[in-house]
Design a protein around this motif. Sequence first.
Motif, PDB file in Angstrom:
ATOM      1  N   VAL A 153     -10.603  -6.166  -6.517  1.00 47.36           N
ATOM      2  CA  VAL A 153     -11.413  -5.825  -5.348  1.00 47.36           C
ATOM      3  C   VAL A 153     -11.848  -4.383  -5.551  1.00 47.36           C
ATOM      4  O   VAL A 153     -11.000  -3.492  -5.703  1.00 47.36           O
ATOM      5  CB  VAL A 153     -10.618  -5.944  -4.034  1.00 47.36           C
ATOM      6  CG1 VAL A 153     -11.433  -5.410  -2.865  1.00 47.36           C
ATOM      7  CG2 VAL A 153     -10.210  -7.387  -3.791  1.00 47.36           C
ATOM      8  N   THR A 154     -13.140  -4.135  -5.586  1.00 50.99           N
ATOM      9  CA  THR A 154     -13.622  -2.781  -5.861  1.00 50.99           C
ATOM     10  C   THR A 154     -13.530  -1.914  -4.617  1.00 50.99           C
ATOM     11  O   THR A 154     -14.095  -2.246  -3.570  1.00 50.99           O
ATOM     12  CB  THR A 154     -15.069  -2.807  -6.365  1.00 50.99           C
ATOM     13  OG1 THR A 154     -15.134  -3.601  -7.557  1.00 50.99           O
ATOM     14  CG2 THR A 154     -15.556  -1.399  -6.683  1.00 50.99           C
ATOM     15  N   GLY A 155     -12.791  -0.820  -4.735  1.00 49.84           N
ATOM     16  CA  GLY A 155     -12.649   0.121  -3.635  1.00 49.84           C
ATOM     17  C   GLY A 155     -13.542   1.334  -3.821  1.00 49.84           C
ATOM     18  O   GLY A 155     -14.307   1.416  -4.794  1.00 49.84           O
ATOM     19  N   LYS A 156     -13.422   2.269  -2.909  1.00 47.48           N
ATOM     20  CA  LYS A 156     -14.232   3.484  -2.975  1.00 47.48           C
ATOM     21  C   LYS A 156     -13.476   4.586  -3.724  1.00 47.48           C
ATOM     22  O   LYS A 156     -12.250   4.654  -3.668  1.00 47.48           O
ATOM     23  CB  LYS A 156     -14.579   3.942  -1.556  1.00 47.48           C
ATOM     24  CG  LYS A 156     -15.446   2.936  -0.805  1.00 47.48           C
ATOM     25  CD  LYS A 156     -15.702   3.376   0.630  1.00 47.48           C
ATOM     26  CE  LYS A 156     -16.561   2.340   1.359  1.00 47.48           C
ATOM     27  NZ  LYS A 156     -16.777   2.690   2.783  1.00 47.48           N
ATOM     28  N   HIS A 170       0.825  -1.205   0.000  1.00 48.90           N
ATOM     29  CA  HIS A 170       0.000   0.000   0.000  1.00 48.90           C
ATOM     30  C   HIS A 170       0.863   1.260   0.000  1.00 48.90           C
ATOM     31  O   HIS A 170       1.962   1.285   0.574  1.00 48.90           O
ATOM     32  CB  HIS A 170      -0.904   0.000   1.231  1.00 48.90           C
ATOM     33  CG  HIS A 170      -1.975   1.044   1.197  1.00 48.90           C
ATOM     34  ND1 HIS A 170      -3.031   1.002   0.319  1.00 48.90           N
ATOM     35  CD2 HIS A 170      -2.136   2.186   1.922  1.00 48.90           C
ATOM     36  CE1 HIS A 170      -3.807   2.066   0.510  1.00 48.90           C
ATOM     37  NE2 HIS A 170      -3.273   2.795   1.471  1.00 48.90           N
ATOM     38  N   ILE A 201      -8.177   4.779   2.958  1.00 46.96           N
ATOM     39  CA  ILE A 201      -8.684   3.410   2.911  1.00 46.96           C
ATOM     40  C   ILE A 201      -9.551   3.162   4.140  1.00 46.96           C
ATOM     41  O   ILE A 201      -9.702   4.032   4.996  1.00 46.96           O
ATOM     42  CB  ILE A 201      -7.523   2.401   2.860  1.00 46.96           C
ATOM     43  CG1 ILE A 201      -6.576   2.615   4.054  1.00 46.96           C
ATOM     44  CG2 ILE A 201      -6.776   2.509   1.563  1.00 46.96           C
ATOM     45  CD1 ILE A 201      -5.553   1.536   4.213  1.00 46.96           C
ATOM     46  N   THR A 248      -6.831  -3.768  -5.779  1.00 46.42           N
ATOM     47  CA  THR A 248      -7.872  -2.764  -5.568  1.00 46.42           C
ATOM     48  C   THR A 248      -8.069  -1.941  -6.839  1.00 46.42           C
ATOM     49  O   THR A 248      -7.101  -1.452  -7.427  1.00 46.42           O
ATOM     50  CB  THR A 248      -7.504  -1.833  -4.408  1.00 46.42           C
ATOM     51  OG1 THR A 248      -7.320  -2.611  -3.223  1.00 46.42           O
ATOM     52  CG2 THR A 248      -8.599  -0.811  -4.166  1.00 46.42           C
ATOM     53  N   ASN A 252     -10.456   6.736  -2.277  1.00 45.33           N
ATOM     54  CA  ASN A 252      -9.161   6.127  -1.967  1.00 45.33           C
ATOM     55  C   ASN A 252      -8.086   6.676  -2.911  1.00 45.33           C
ATOM     56  O   ASN A 252      -7.478   5.954  -3.698  1.00 45.33           O
ATOM     57  CB  ASN A 252      -9.272   4.606  -2.072  1.00 45.33           C
ATOM     58  CG  ASN A 252      -7.960   3.883  -1.814  1.00 45.33           C
ATOM     59  OD1 ASN A 252      -7.103   4.384  -1.096  1.00 45.33           O
ATOM     60  ND2 ASN A 252      -7.816   2.704  -2.409  1.00 45.33           N
ATOM     61  N   GLU A 256     -12.923  -2.231   5.712  1.00 45.97           N
ATOM     62  CA  GLU A 256     -13.599  -3.118   4.769  1.00 45.97           C
ATOM     63  C   GLU A 256     -12.711  -3.456   3.584  1.00 45.97           C
ATOM     64  O   GLU A 256     -12.643  -4.616   3.139  1.00 45.97           O
ATOM     65  CB  GLU A 256     -14.896  -2.473   4.289  1.00 45.97           C
ATOM     66  CG  GLU A 256     -15.678  -3.327   3.302  1.00 45.97           C
ATOM     67  CD  GLU A 256     -16.941  -2.647   2.800  1.00 45.97           C
ATOM     68  OE1 GLU A 256     -17.717  -3.318   2.084  1.00 45.97           O
ATOM     69  OE2 GLU A 256     -17.148  -1.454   3.102  1.00 45.97           O
ATOM     70  N   LEU A 257     -12.006  -2.457   3.057  1.00 44.64           N
ATOM     71  CA  LEU A 257     -11.128  -2.689   1.911  1.00 44.64           C
ATOM     72  C   LEU A 257      -9.970  -3.604   2.293  1.00 44.64           C
ATOM     73  O   LEU A 257      -9.572  -4.484   1.518  1.00 44.64           O
ATOM     74  CB  LEU A 257     -10.607  -1.359   1.370  1.00 44.64           C
ATOM     75  CG  LEU A 257      -9.711  -1.432   0.129  1.00 44.64           C
ATOM     76  CD1 LEU A 257     -10.427  -2.140  -1.013  1.00 44.64           C
ATOM     77  CD2 LEU A 257      -9.268  -0.039  -0.294  1.00 44.64           C
ATOM     78  N   ASP A 309     -11.416  -7.126   2.550  1.00 45.15           N
ATOM     79  CA  ASP A 309     -11.728  -7.681   1.226  1.00 45.15           C
ATOM     80  C   ASP A 309     -10.450  -8.122   0.506  1.00 45.15           C
ATOM     81  O   ASP A 309     -10.428  -9.160  -0.172  1.00 45.15           O
ATOM     82  CB  ASP A 309     -12.482  -6.651   0.387  1.00 45.15           C
ATOM     83  CG  ASP A 309     -13.902  -6.428   0.865  1.00 45.15           C
ATOM     84  OD1 ASP A 309     -14.388  -7.218   1.699  1.00 45.15           O
ATOM     85  OD2 ASP A 309     -14.525  -5.444   0.419  1.00 45.15           O
ATOM     86  N   ASN A 310      -9.396  -7.326   0.630  1.00 40.48           N
ATOM     87  CA  ASN A 310      -8.125  -7.703   0.011  1.00 40.48           C
ATOM     88  C   ASN A 310      -7.599  -9.005   0.591  1.00 40.48           C
ATOM     89  O   ASN A 310      -7.145  -9.892  -0.149  1.00 40.48           O
ATOM     90  CB  ASN A 310      -7.086  -6.591   0.209  1.00 40.48           C
ATOM     91  CG  ASN A 310      -7.002  -5.635  -0.957  1.00 40.48           C
ATOM     92  OD1 ASN A 310      -6.131  -5.744  -1.810  1.00 40.48           O
ATOM     93  ND2 ASN A 310      -7.917  -4.681  -0.989  1.00 40.48           N
TER      94      ASN A 310
END
Length: 239
Positions: free
Chosen positions: A206-209, A107, A114, A134, A212, A117-118, A121-122
């Motif tokens: 993995v879908t992030g917001k 990261h 972040i 992501t 981010n 949840e992210l 999910d990762n």
Amino acid sequence: MNYAVIFAGGTGTRMNARTCPKQFLKLHDKEIIVYTLEHFERHPEIDGISVVCIAEWIDYLKVLLDKYRLKKVKWISAGGSTGQESIYKGLNAMREDIEEDSIVLIHDGVRPLIDAELISDNIQVAKTKGCAITVVPAIETIMLVNDEGQIVQNVDRSRCRVVRAPQSFVYKDIMKVHDNARLEGINDIVDSATMMTRAGFKLYPVTGKPENIKITTPSDYYTFRAIVEAKENSQIFGI
């Protein structure tokens, strides 16, 4: 076991910050790198953190780790000449200390928006499929240009994703790919997802917001500030 490699080895030339690297800029008297590290520190599934830092700022980083009680940071390495080398150093610092089948989340130190949840999910996708990248959906029209700078093709944006971080892998896989790249004399691959694709690994999203973002320019910093303050106001006023 799950670990994070946080690379904060950049000097931030696009930020135009004369006093310090961008990862050490402050918002509400707290450094950006601390905002980032706190997400991993507080996550119950993260067992340790490796940080890659500009050599001249390692002592200051250690002061921050103590000040904010960031106990999960177990390895600190000096940054390399490229992003690829910096990530390698962060991974290599853990080589003798963690199991090969551990999951490692890579990261940016300047992606402080972040959330738990992210991270979860990762970890889950990397454990089941071997890697997790992501992404966020592309929302603008995307076109390709040729060598002459002419627009030559429209790309179906419904199939396009913008790659962000974390990017998560089984430790032995990402370490082997980095080792092989060094043997080949390759030191300028833009990110871990690109390295793994080049090595023949399949990548899973993995879908992030959208928030981010990577804080690279002054406008990114102002966006970060606005989002943090909006979240604080929502907690205070219940909106």
